[in-house]
Motif scaffolding. Sequence first.
Motif, short mmCIF file in Angstrom:
data_model
loop_
_atom_site.label_atom_id
_atom_site.label_comp_id
_atom_site.label_asym_id
_atom_site.label_seq_id
_atom_site.Cartn_x
_atom_site.Cartn_y
_atom_site.Cartn_z
N VAL A 170 4.06 -10.07 1.78
CA VAL A 170 3.72 -11.49 1.88
C VAL A 170 2.62 -11.70 2.93
CG1 VAL A 170 4.60 -13.76 2.53
CG2 VAL A 170 5.99 -12.25 1.11
N ARG A 171 2.71 -10.97 4.03
CA ARG A 171 1.70 -11.11 5.09
C ARG A 171 0.32 -10.69 4.60
NH1 ARG A 171 -0.40 -8.02 9.36
NH2 ARG A 171 0.85 -6.18 8.83
N TYR A 172 0.28 -9.59 3.86
CA TYR A 172 -1.02 -9.13 3.35
C TYR A 172 -1.53 -10.02 2.23
CZ TYR A 172 -0.76 -4.90 6.17
OH TYR A 172 -0.72 -4.02 7.23
N LEU A 173 -0.62 -10.63 1.48
CA LEU A 173 -1.04 -11.61 0.48
C LEU A 173 -1.70 -12.81 1.14
CD1 LEU A 173 1.86 -11.65 -2.15
CD2 LEU A 173 -0.56 -11.27 -2.64
N GLU A 174 -1.11 -13.27 2.23
CA GLU A 174 -1.68 -14.40 2.96
C GLU A 174 -3.05 -14.07 3.51
OE1 GLU A 174 1.30 -15.17 5.85
OE2 GLU A 174 2.57 -16.35 4.50
N ASN A 175 -3.24 -12.80 3.90
CA ASN A 175 -4.54 -12.36 4.43
C ASN A 175 -5.50 -11.94 3.32
OD1 ASN A 175 -3.67 -12.73 7.07
ND2 ASN A 175 -2.90 -10.63 7.24
N ARG A 176 -5.03 -12.02 2.07
CA ARG A 176 -5.84 -11.64 0.89
C ARG A 176 -6.30 -10.18 0.99
NH1 ARG A 176 -10.17 -16.39 0.25
NH2 ARG A 176 -10.55 -15.79 2.41
N ASP A 177 -5.44 -9.35 1.55
CA ASP A 177 -5.72 -7.92 1.66
C ASP A 177 -5.18 -7.25 0.39
OD1 ASP A 177 -5.95 -5.23 2.28
OD2 ASP A 177 -5.50 -5.54 4.40
N TYR A 178 -6.00 -7.22 -0.65
CA TYR A 178 -5.53 -6.77 -1.96
C TYR A 178 -5.35 -5.26 -2.05
CZ TYR A 178 -6.49 -11.54 -3.39
OH TYR A 178 -6.50 -12.90 -3.50
N VAL A 179 -5.94 -4.52 -1.12
CA VAL A 179 -5.69 -3.08 -1.10
C VAL A 179 -4.24 -2.81 -0.70
CG1 VAL A 179 -6.30 -0.90 0.00
CG2 VAL A 179 -8.09 -2.53 -0.59
N ALA A 180 -3.78 -3.50 0.34
CA ALA A 180 -2.39 -3.36 0.76
C ALA A 180 -1.44 -3.86 -0.32
CB ALA A 180 -2.16 -4.14 2.05
N VAL A 181 -1.80 -4.99 -0.95
CA VAL A 181 -0.97 -5.54 -2.02
C VAL A 181 -0.88 -4.56 -3.18
CG1 VAL A 181 -0.76 -7.39 -3.71
CG2 VAL A 181 -1.48 -7.92 -1.37
N GLN A 182 -2.01 -3.96 -3.55
CA GLN A 182 -2.03 -2.99 -4.64
C GLN A 182 -1.12 -1.80 -4.32
OE1 GLN A 182 -5.77 -1.48 -6.81
NE2 GLN A 182 -5.37 0.15 -5.34
N GLY A 183 -1.16 -1.31 -3.09
CA GLY A 183 -0.34 -0.17 -2.72
C GLY A 183 1.14 -0.48 -2.77
N VAL A 184 1.53 -1.64 -2.25
CA VAL A 184 2.95 -2.01 -2.24
C VAL A 184 3.45 -2.30 -3.65
CG1 VAL A 184 4.62 -3.69 -1.41
CG2 VAL A 184 2.82 -2.88 0.12
N VAL A 185 2.65 -3.01 -4.44
CA VAL A 185 3.05 -3.30 -5.82
C VAL A 185 3.16 -2.01 -6.63
CG1 VAL A 185 2.32 -4.42 -7.96
CG2 VAL A 185 2.11 -5.65 -5.80
N THR A 186 2.26 -1.08 -6.37
CA THR A 186 2.34 0.23 -7.04
C THR A 186 3.66 0.92 -6.71
OG1 THR A 186 -0.07 0.51 -7.04
CG2 THR A 186 1.28 2.50 -7.25
N LEU A 187 4.04 0.89 -5.44
CA LEU A 187 5.32 1.49 -5.03
C LEU A 187 6.48 0.84 -5.76
CD1 LEU A 187 7.02 3.28 -3.08
CD2 LEU A 187 7.04 1.30 -1.54
N PHE A 188 6.51 -0.49 -5.81
CA PHE A 188 7.60 -1.19 -6.49
C PHE A 188 7.63 -0.84 -7.98
CE2 PHE A 188 8.09 -5.02 -3.38
CZ PHE A 188 8.61 -4.15 -2.43
N ALA A 189 6.45 -0.77 -8.60
CA ALA A 189 6.40 -0.44 -10.03
C ALA A 189 6.93 0.96 -10.29
CB ALA A 189 4.96 -0.58 -10.53
N LEU A 190 6.53 1.91 -9.45
CA LEU A 190 7.01 3.28 -9.61
C LEU A 190 8.52 3.36 -9.38
CD1 LEU A 190 4.19 5.30 -7.79
CD2 LEU A 190 4.64 5.20 -10.25
N ALA A 191 9.04 2.58 -8.44
CA ALA A 191 10.47 2.57 -8.19
C ALA A 191 11.24 2.06 -9.40
CB ALA A 191 10.78 1.70 -6.97
#
Length: 343
Positions: free
Chosen positions: A301-322
């Motif tokens: 959520v913090r990186y989404l607020e900062n519009r840091d899409y690289v961090a968002v991509q990495g975390v979403v990728t982790l969730f998807a793989l899980a």
Amino acid sequence: MSSRTSGSLRTYLVTRVLLFVPQVLIILTIVFVLMRVAPGDPVTVALGGQRTPEQLAELRADAGYDRSIFVQYAEYITGIFRFDLGQTITDSREVTDIIKTNGGATLTLTVAAFLVALLIAVPFGLLAGRYRDTALDATLRIFGIVTYAAPVFFLGLLLQLAFARGLGWLPSSSQASPVVMATVEQRTNIFLLDALLDGDTSAFWNGVEHLILPALTLGLLLSGIFIRIIRINLIQTLRSDYVEAARARGVMERRVVVQHAFRNALVPFVTILGLQVALLLGGAILTEQTFNWNGIGSQLVRYLENRDYVAVQGVVTLFALAVVTVSLLIDIINAIIDPRVRY
């Protein structure tokens, strides 16, 4: 086990594992595309106005966003296999470091919530199915609908108001008291485990007290759908021939329900568990925000607020793989305990 049965199980497992690879590639491709639908590159979106054009150009080159989309995609996929999920733009932090540091808190919350959901759903679903179309059944069904439909953050706020602010029984936020957190050495980044490794039982129970409300919040959300699934499967199982045969032999009704019907009613329930991982992770994000729980979800959520899409991509990728990995494991377990799945 006969040769035919073992052969069908082996064929199913091999096929399912082989299908895992294209399934993962499809999901990773979707994540990659979604993160690039927005106009502009992630560096400009996150740091535009905070850096000079020359600095932005240098950062884009360092991150590889000046290359073609196909080269970026190839680097993204190969990075996944190296467990390299990229580096955040706003604070130059490795996404894998976020997972190592904050993943323990999310793991603790999700496991505890899952256990709470089972402790609530199994007896409630059993009672609702056993006493179907009664006042008890109607009450438990309404309970399941309300808990499933209630927003996680709203349910969390109600529990905080009732048990933290009103009664003062439980703490309302964080993994533990600040003083206690400072005294426990972070070896695994799983606070309860680290407290036990330190031999500090008071810190452990302090962590348990802080875990109760967030785990109960997320557990109630999951229990709603679990109650309904167990109830439906139990009702269907109670109508089966082998249950009627057990009753005809004079087996007590309680034993028929618990030992015969309930065990078989759990077989399709195992399949549903894999489908709820996405709901569990999504609910964990909102729960962490509500209870100031410093897990991966709160970082997302913090990186989404900062519009840091690289961090968002990495975390979403982790969730998807899980989600995909757990679905694979559930399918394998289901094939082992239920021969019908293999054919």
